[in-house]
Design a protein around this motif. Structure first.
Motif, mmCIF file in Angstrom:
data_model
loop_
_atom_site.group_PDB
_atom_site.id
_atom_site.type_symbol
_atom_site.label_atom_id
_atom_site.label_comp_id
_atom_site.label_asym_id
_atom_site.label_seq_id
_atom_site.Cartn_x
_atom_site.Cartn_y
_atom_site.Cartn_z
ATOM 1 N N VAL A 22 34.809 26.926 19.885
ATOM 2 C CA VAL A 22 34.019 25.952 19.330
ATOM 3 C C VAL A 22 34.004 24.671 20.192
ATOM 4 O O VAL A 22 32.974 24.055 20.596
ATOM 5 N N VAL A 23 34.996 24.192 20.906
ATOM 6 C CA VAL A 23 34.942 23.033 21.806
ATOM 7 C C VAL A 23 34.649 23.324 23.017
ATOM 8 O O VAL A 23 34.004 22.172 23.834
ATOM 9 N N ARG A 24 34.658 24.505 23.541
ATOM 10 C CA ARG A 24 34.275 24.809 24.904
ATOM 11 C C ARG A 24 32.702 25.186 25.060
ATOM 12 O O ARG A 24 32.312 25.119 26.394
ATOM 13 N N SER A 25 32.263 25.895 23.938
ATOM 14 C CA SER A 25 30.860 26.349 24.012
ATOM 15 C C SER A 25 29.734 25.334 24.523
ATOM 16 O O SER A 25 30.021 24.085 24.060
ATOM 17 N N GLN A 26 28.812 25.781 25.356
ATOM 18 C CA GLN A 26 27.852 24.702 25.657
ATOM 19 C C GLN A 26 26.859 24.994 24.948
ATOM 20 O O GLN A 26 25.578 23.965 25.185
ATOM 21 N N ASN A 27 26.622 25.744 24.039
ATOM 22 C CA ASN A 27 25.589 26.052 23.036
ATOM 23 C C ASN A 27 26.062 25.768 21.638
ATOM 24 O O ASN A 27 27.087 26.317 21.237
ATOM 25 N N VAL A 28 25.454 24.758 21.042
ATOM 26 C CA VAL A 28 25.762 24.404 19.752
ATOM 27 C C VAL A 28 25.923 25.365 18.541
ATOM 28 O O VAL A 28 26.668 25.514 17.799
ATOM 29 N N VAL A 29 24.727 26.330 18.814
ATOM 30 C CA VAL A 29 24.665 27.383 17.873
ATOM 31 C C VAL A 29 26.072 28.263 17.821
ATOM 32 O O VAL A 29 26.526 28.912 16.966
ATOM 33 N N HIS A 30 26.290 28.656 19.369
ATOM 34 C CA HIS A 30 27.408 29.379 19.295
ATOM 35 C C HIS A 30 28.647 28.577 19.146
ATOM 36 O O HIS A 30 29.469 29.283 18.321
ATOM 37 N N ALA A 31 28.725 27.491 19.040
ATOM 38 C CA ALA A 31 29.946 26.660 18.677
ATOM 39 C C ALA A 31 30.115 26.756 17.200
ATOM 40 O O ALA A 31 31.271 27.220 16.586
#
Lengths: 171, 120
Positions: A22-31
């Motif tokens: 959640v905190v490392r993803s660069q894509n908010v949808v992936h988060a």
């Protein structure tokens, strides 16, 4: 109890990996989708704790509804969906300090409260514990001692909806 | 292991089998399929025509639908335990649930009267 412990650690590991995602993803949808993993893990932990109804509420409300609201929020705002914008900021170290502190406080509290207690879910007292986790037992509390908070929930939801209608009509 | 955990072990086995099936099929496909990457294959599918590109902001009116869904989801969560114990709790719980549903329905009526449910 060994099997429960194995399940606990497997779920805990999956939840930690999901939370890091959640905190490392660069894509908010992936988060948001990583957040589904964390919440599903929490639901499974509730089942391990014999809180059956709470576990399914976690699935219905958090995975079913809150994540939907998150995704709608991402769609409605000009959130960087393509992963082209950098989402990181330089708050890494303060965040690490705060999260270690929070984990320490919560962990110390839990160990202090339940550290030496073994909760058994078999036998006469265990059956009682299983009943506490079921929906009927919760209904007994909600509709006798907590009727007013229950009605307040509907007022809160009404206020949220009226606010959303007001915002939606402004355009 | 108690019956309670045994029941949920079946759920866990089912989830594991599902993940294994998806992973196995995708992995097998990756092993045996030919790989000829072309840029056209990575274009987003948009109903067959060429994608417009970029990303459009959704209309804020969708948010009302999302919030209505959340509202009635929460309502359902309270109705489940209520329905289990309705017979023992009696009329008092029936009245509290009716008040709860009426307050939530007021929100639906408000949204309806304000016309946000109508798609202009």
């Amino acid at each position: 109890m060994i099997v429960q412990n194995i399940f606990f650690w497997v779920l805990a590991l999956a939840m930690v990996l999901g939370a890091i995602g959640v905190v490392r993803s660069q894509n908010v949808v992936h988060a948001a989708l990583y957040l589904v993993v964390v919440m599903a893990g929490a639901a499974a932990q509730y089942i391990l704790l014999a809180a059956e109804f709470v576990a399914w509420v976690q699935v219905i409300i958090y995975i079913g509804a809150v994540i939907i609201l998150f995704l709608f929020g991402i769609m409605l705002t000009r959130a960087p969906m393509g992963g082209d914008t950098k989402l990181d900021n330089d708050q890494r170290w303060p965040a690490a300090v705060v999260s270690v502190f929070l984990a320490g406080v919560l962990g110390a509290l839990l160990i202090d409260a339940f550290g030496k207690k073994e909760i058994v879910i078999s036998g006469a007292k265990g059956e009682q514990l299983l009943q506490v986790g079921k929906a009927g037992h919760l209904a007994d509390s909600i509709f006798t001692a907590y009727v007013v908070p229950f009605e307040v929930v509907s007022i809160l939801l009404l206020a949220a909806l009226v606010g959303a209608v007001v915002i939606a009509r402004r355009d | 292991m108690t019956d309670y955990y045994r029941e949920y072990l079946a759920v866990a086995v089912l989830i594991g089998a599902g993940l294994a099936m998806v992973g196995g099929m995708l992995g097998l496909g990756k092993l045996i399929r030919p790989t000829r990457p072309q840029p056209q294959k990575y274009v987003t599918y948009e109903a067959g025509s060429d994608p417009v590109g970029g990303w459009g902001q959704s209309n804020v009116r969708y948010y009302v639908y999302a919030l209505l869904f959340v509202m009635f989801d929460v309502e359902a969560v309270f109705i489940f335990p209520w329905a289990v114990r309705l017979e023992t709790l009696g009329v008092q719980s029936l009245i509290s649930m009716i008040v709860f549903i009426v307050i939530l329905a007021l929100g639906l009526v408000y949204a309806w009267r304000k016309g946000v449910l109508r798609w202009a």
